[in-house]
Design a protein around this motif. Sequence first.
Motif, PDB file in Angstrom:
ATOM      1  N   GLN B 118     -79.190  31.596  45.667  1.00 46.73           N
ATOM      2  CA  GLN B 118     -78.677  30.942  44.472  1.00 46.73           C
ATOM      3  C   GLN B 118     -77.265  30.421  44.755  1.00 46.73           C
ATOM      4  OE1 GLN B 118     -80.162  30.599  41.261  1.00 46.73           O
ATOM      5  NE2 GLN B 118     -78.360  29.352  40.803  1.00 46.73           N
ATOM      6  N   SER B 119     -76.987  29.178  44.380  1.00 45.32           N
ATOM      7  CA  SER B 119     -75.635  28.623  44.479  1.00 45.32           C
ATOM      8  C   SER B 119     -75.098  28.397  43.071  1.00 45.32           C
ATOM      9  CB  SER B 119     -75.667  27.296  45.245  1.00 45.32           C
ATOM     10  OG  SER B 119     -76.252  26.282  44.450  1.00 45.32           O
ATOM     11  N   LEU B 120     -73.939  27.795  42.960  1.00 51.86           N
ATOM     12  CA  LEU B 120     -73.424  27.436  41.631  1.00 51.86           C
ATOM     13  C   LEU B 120     -74.238  26.311  41.008  1.00 51.86           C
ATOM     14  CD1 LEU B 120     -69.523  27.581  42.027  1.00 51.86           C
ATOM     15  CD2 LEU B 120     -71.105  29.345  41.199  1.00 51.86           C
ATOM     16  N   ILE B 121     -75.104  25.686  41.824  1.00 53.82           N
ATOM     17  CA  ILE B 121     -75.872  24.529  41.350  1.00 53.82           C
ATOM     18  C   ILE B 121     -77.328  24.874  41.081  1.00 53.82           C
ATOM     19  CG2 ILE B 121     -76.713  22.241  42.017  1.00 53.82           C
ATOM     20  CD1 ILE B 121     -74.104  21.815  43.534  1.00 53.82           C
ATOM     21  N   CYS B 122     -77.975  25.605  42.010  1.00 61.30           N
ATOM     22  CA  CYS B 122     -79.408  25.850  41.851  1.00 61.30           C
ATOM     23  C   CYS B 122     -79.869  26.963  42.783  1.00 61.30           C
ATOM     24  CB  CYS B 122     -80.219  24.570  42.118  1.00 61.30           C
ATOM     25  SG  CYS B 122     -80.186  24.022  43.833  1.00 61.30           S
ATOM     26  N   ALA B 123     -81.157  27.275  42.731  1.00 58.52           N
ATOM     27  CA  ALA B 123     -81.710  28.378  43.519  1.00 58.52           C
ATOM     28  C   ALA B 123     -82.049  27.927  44.932  1.00 58.52           C
ATOM     29  CB  ALA B 123     -82.960  28.931  42.849  1.00 58.52           C
ATOM     30  N   GLY B 124     -81.926  28.876  45.876  1.00 63.78           N
ATOM     31  CA  GLY B 124     -82.378  28.655  47.234  1.00 63.78           C
ATOM     32  C   GLY B 124     -83.813  29.130  47.411  1.00 63.78           C
ATOM     33  N   CYS B 125     -84.411  28.751  48.533  1.00 64.29           N
ATOM     34  CA  CYS B 125     -85.843  28.956  48.727  1.00 64.29           C
ATOM     35  C   CYS B 125     -86.231  30.428  48.899  1.00 64.29           C
ATOM     36  CB  CYS B 125     -86.320  28.146  49.929  1.00 64.29           C
ATOM     37  SG  CYS B 125     -85.501  28.595  51.486  1.00 64.29           S
ATOM     38  N   PHE B 126     -85.277  31.322  49.149  1.00 65.93           N
ATOM     39  CA  PHE B 126     -85.622  32.735  49.328  1.00 65.93           C
ATOM     40  C   PHE B 126     -85.371  33.571  48.073  1.00 65.93           C
ATOM     41  CE2 PHE B 126     -84.682  32.212  54.154  1.00 65.93           C
ATOM     42  CZ  PHE B 126     -85.946  31.665  54.347  1.00 65.93           C
ATOM     43  N   GLU B 127     -84.940  32.949  46.972  1.00 66.07           N
ATOM     44  CA  GLU B 127     -84.742  33.681  45.719  1.00 66.07           C
ATOM     45  C   GLU B 127     -86.096  33.958  45.052  1.00 66.07           C
ATOM     46  OE1 GLU B 127     -82.104  35.047  44.651  1.00 66.07           O
ATOM     47  OE2 GLU B 127     -80.391  33.965  45.497  1.00 66.07           O
ATOM     48  N   ASP B 128     -86.175  35.083  44.334  1.00 63.36           N
ATOM     49  CA  ASP B 128     -87.402  35.412  43.598  1.00 63.36           C
ATOM     50  C   ASP B 128     -87.543  34.582  42.333  1.00 63.36           C
ATOM     51  OD1 ASP B 128     -88.100  37.371  45.441  1.00 63.36           O
ATOM     52  OD2 ASP B 128     -86.880  38.883  44.412  1.00 63.36           O
ATOM     53  N   THR B 129     -86.417  34.274  41.725  1.00 66.57           N
ATOM     54  CA  THR B 129     -86.462  33.488  40.490  1.00 66.57           C
ATOM     55  C   THR B 129     -85.674  32.210  40.673  1.00 66.57           C
ATOM     56  OG1 THR B 129     -84.545  34.683  39.653  1.00 66.57           O
ATOM     57  CG2 THR B 129     -86.715  35.510  39.017  1.00 66.57           C
ATOM     58  N   ASP B 130     -86.017  31.215  39.886  1.00 63.42           N
ATOM     59  CA  ASP B 130     -85.455  29.884  40.075  1.00 63.42           C
ATOM     60  C   ASP B 130     -85.136  29.295  38.705  1.00 63.42           C
ATOM     61  OD1 ASP B 130     -84.880  27.252  40.532  1.00 63.42           O
ATOM     62  OD2 ASP B 130     -86.665  26.836  41.757  1.00 63.42           O
ATOM     63  N   PRO B 131     -83.850  29.316  38.333  1.00 62.94           N
ATOM     64  CA  PRO B 131     -83.468  28.813  37.005  1.00 62.94           C
ATOM     65  C   PRO B 131     -83.356  27.297  36.932  1.00 62.94           C
ATOM     66  CG  PRO B 131     -81.525  29.537  38.169  1.00 62.94           C
ATOM     67  CD  PRO B 131     -82.687  29.803  39.085  1.00 62.94           C
ATOM     68  N   GLY B 261     -74.031  34.879  56.282  1.00 59.02           N
ATOM     69  CA  GLY B 261     -72.735  34.411  55.780  1.00 59.02           C
ATOM     70  C   GLY B 261     -71.812  35.580  55.544  1.00 59.02           C
ATOM     71  N   ASN B 262     -71.138  35.556  54.401  1.00 53.68           N
ATOM     72  CA  ASN B 262     -70.319  36.696  53.980  1.00 53.68           C
ATOM     73  C   ASN B 262     -71.002  37.489  52.880  1.00 53.68           C
ATOM     74  OD1 ASN B 262     -68.089  35.800  55.596  1.00 53.68           O
ATOM     75  ND2 ASN B 262     -67.706  34.261  54.029  1.00 53.68           N
ATOM     76  N   TRP B 263     -72.250  37.101  52.548  1.00 55.19           N
ATOM     77  CA  TRP B 263     -72.840  37.620  51.314  1.00 55.19           C
ATOM     78  C   TRP B 263     -73.628  38.909  51.506  1.00 55.19           C
ATOM     79  CZ3 TRP B 263     -78.153  38.163  50.746  1.00 55.19           C
ATOM     80  CH2 TRP B 263     -78.954  37.500  51.692  1.00 55.19           C
ATOM     81  N   SER B 264     -74.052  39.234  52.740  1.00 52.58           N
ATOM     82  CA  SER B 264     -74.974  40.361  52.920  1.00 52.58           C
ATOM     83  C   SER B 264     -74.346  41.486  53.746  1.00 52.58           C
ATOM     84  CB  SER B 264     -76.246  39.875  53.619  1.00 52.58           C
ATOM     85  OG  SER B 264     -77.156  40.941  53.743  1.00 52.58           O
ATOM     86  N   LYS B 265     -74.409  42.704  53.195  1.00 53.61           N
ATOM     87  CA  LYS B 265     -73.918  43.862  53.955  1.00 53.61           C
ATOM     88  C   LYS B 265     -74.988  44.395  54.889  1.00 53.61           C
ATOM     89  CE  LYS B 265     -70.907  46.830  52.443  1.00 53.61           C
ATOM     90  NZ  LYS B 265     -70.111  47.795  51.638  1.00 53.61           N
TER      91      LYS B 265
END
Lengths: 329, 329
Positions: B118-131, B261-265
Amino acid sequence: MAHDTAVIDGLQYCNWSREVFEQMRAGGIDAVHVTATYWENARELLSNIGDWNRRFEAHSDLIMPVETADDIRHARESGKTGIIVGLQNCSPIEDDIDMVAILKRLNVHIMQLSYNNQSLICAGCFEDTDPGISRFGRQVIAEMNRVGMVIDMSHSAEFSTLEAIRLSERPVVVSHANPQFYHDTSRNKSEKVMLALAESGGLMGFSCYPFHLRNGSGTGIDEFTEMIARSADVMGAEHLGIGTDLCQDQPVEVLQWMRNGNWSKVMDYGEGSVERPSWPDPLPWFRTSADFPNITRGLRDRGFSNAEVDGIMGGNWLRFLDDALQPAV
Amino acid sequence: MAHDTAVIDGLQYCNWSREVFEQMRAGGIDAVHVTATYWENARELLSNIGDWNRRFEAHSDLIMPVETADDIRHARESGKTGIIVGLQNCSPIEDDIDMVAILKRLNVHIMQLSYNNQSLICAGCFEDTDPGISRFGRQVIAEMNRVGMVIDMSHSAEFSTLEAIRLSERPVVVSHANPQFYHDTSRNKSEKVMLALAESGGLMGFSCYPFHLRNGSGTGIDEFTEMIARSADVMGAEHLGIGTDLCQDQPVEVLQWMRNGNWSKVMDYGEGSVERPSWPDPLPWFRTSADFPNITRGLRDRGFSNAEVDGIMGGNWLRFLDDALQPAV
């Protein structure tokens, strides 16, 4: 007050508004060098450039961006004022030499190498000691020469200024300051600097900021033009311009920020003092850009020829920018 | 393998070097869309653009920047490869709508609206939900339309992609992906998306990244071109291109950074897995840009006409970019 060439103000930092742009038109100003940075870093400058892009959209009938000097002619022909974006400090390039070309591409055409304080490049005019140009600074000067970004030493210290002029392969300017022989402050410039600027092919723009003038806000136009006439004797009239330093409609908080940025924990009063902490009153004959013709009139009364007046009022800036904004060949 | 029009690779992220640029020339590639961002913010992107400016200086005999589509023709005529800079994520515009025009001015011509997440604009292809497209996203789409920055939905989720196509007044692309009917992963695209792309006037570039292919690194050129032939039945050959996703000479750390990226531990393996944590082996018939003629040969062998082959190999990208890189009228 017709002129045969463009009329240019070599520095302003107003609280930009439609009214301010209308006053530029009323004053017959074809281009203004505007300040987009005092202390901002790269990212903060991008936001300021974004603000200018919004102004260019919202007031496209009054102002337009300047990419090359010919855009100043286009502005004049179309009854608009060209906006030349510049920086009063080198803070937006941080420690990154690649930022010079990137900012040039974003139409940042003029940059001061320091602002009052020591920068990564050189000393500012209020420092006690002046080491000259740093290792990074020498690379920045070469890169500014390469891309066609004007070196401005208005707020820099004397030795740094002379070194910048010596190291630069292209002319250097002081966009807004006055001679020390007229009003002796560290912010004004010595005859030695004035001569070196002229020899470099650069120019000096005279400031209407009262703290740069001997009699402050009480300075008359006759005294202002006498200062210019004496400077012409030193530098030659072809190396003179106007850089009013007009900071119209700005609250005192902006002045405090210009002086203190993020660097000072105690209030720094710059050219002011505890007793005079705020903006000086404007000169009665130069309150807004609409008063520009008063300067033209004063120069004519002083006895400058029409060609000299046209040069000082903008022709010299235009001729200088014709070459200076082009990349090195 | 002569072509009557430009040959274009719609996506690469190599470990850029003189050798890589020489391979582009050896493969007869006239332009490459290169990735300048996966997770970078605005300031970090400026450094990446600075790196490209240094490459343009150091390898000016091999590569040149692309400002308009005509620069691709100029590159072709002068035996160079034009570099089209793009972003795989919208992270560099942060939450600042003004950054779109600023980045366009810096020759950033293509931007994905999300990258896997998910970005500030839309969902990425690996997200479970897509707003779908956010409030900010709608403004970004309009601004990209205005300045002429191409919307790329390669790594975005399906509903977000369809909404972006619906909201955009200009064509949308998927620069690098394959059809789900050929290899059913969330990273590949459904026929619904493929049809919507074609109806928008956009295009889809076929990927040579083994994880996008049914038989991975063992996929043959015949299978690859069969996938393209079936896609032509869906979209029309004039909406097809190549976007190899070539990530040559990159160490595994770069792959890990692209995924995490920086997003995943915890280690995210993206399209890989614990058992296959690293780069897949390259296709034997596509190891470097120098192998581009193998794709041309494969398409001819498949029975595409010369005009269709020229279109898929770059002509369709060029025709699309002719309009897409121009500001809105």
